[in-house]
Design an enzyme around this catalytic site. Structure first.
Site, PDB file in Angstrom:
ATOM      1  N   ASP A 162      -0.731   2.481  -0.177  1.00  0.00           N
ATOM      2  CA  ASP A 162      -1.998   2.421  -0.907  1.00  0.00           C
ATOM      3  C   ASP A 162      -2.978   1.484  -0.201  1.00  0.00           C
ATOM      4  OD1 ASP A 162      -0.792   4.065  -2.823  1.00  0.00           O
ATOM      5  OD2 ASP A 162      -0.232   2.361  -4.083  1.00  0.00           O
ATOM      6  N   ASP A 170       5.887   1.273  -6.359  1.00  0.00           N
ATOM      7  CA  ASP A 170       4.817   0.281  -6.232  1.00  0.00           C
ATOM      8  C   ASP A 170       5.403  -1.088  -6.504  1.00  0.00           C
ATOM      9  OD1 ASP A 170       2.764   2.155  -5.693  1.00  0.00           O
ATOM     10  OD2 ASP A 170       2.499   2.534  -7.831  1.00  0.00           O
TER      11      ASP A 170
END
Length: 170
Positions: free
Chosen positions: A144, A126
């Site tokens: 995401d 991330d």
């Protein structure tokens, strides 16, 4: 009543999913190669940072600290099952109208990106740190974002269908 948008060809939807997967993997690769894990780089002060993190858990870091040795394999198994379901829905034309089809293709590409990370790296990379002042959202990635956008499109399709009942439901 026919959907006002023409239904998408499954090849177009597969291409959309592949674009999401490629963009996700390319951005994760760039972050992994050129940015060390740790301190953020401020892109827009008070709003947006770039930070390299690794999430071995599920969404929002849930189960990241779990001592369960088989959690990774379980997450991969369920992700692959969801990917198979999405492929089936898209390939058989059961994804609803145009918005729903595009939404599921975005979810498919995002899910494939994150499961590929789990399979190859045992965690998901991330790097987008969005915040307003001191209120931070969970760090996320392109996959995401595609999943959230796709879910929004599916919800819009469902709301649109609820407002315009078909003859079968009327």
């Amino acid at each position: 009543m026919m959907d006002s948008f023409a239904r998408s060809d499954w090849r177009t939807l597969a291409f959309l999913a592949a674009i999401v997967l490629a963009a996700d993997q390319a951005t994760k690769y760039a972050v992994e190669q050129f940015m060390p894990i740790g301190p953020p780089r401020v892109l827009i002060p008070g709003v947006l940072n770039l930070v390299h993190t690794s999430n071995p858990g599920v969404a929002f870091g849930l189960l990241a600290d779990s001592p369960t040795p088989w959690l990774g394999q379980l997450l991969i198994f369920f992700s692959v099952a969801v990917i198979a379901l999405l492929v089936w829905l898209l390939f058989t034309g059961r994804a609803g109208g145009w918005l729903g089809e595009c939404g599921l293709a975005l979810i498919l590409g995002g899910a494939a990106g994150n499961v590929l990370d789990r399979a190859l790296r045992h965690s998901v990379t991330d790097f987008v740190d969005f915040h307003l002042g001191s209120h931070h959202w969970y760090t996320f990635n392109v996959a995401d974002s595609a999943i959230v956008l796709g879910a929004g499109l599916v919800i819009l399709q469902l709301l649109r269908d609820a407002q315009h009942p078909t003859r079968e439901r009327a």
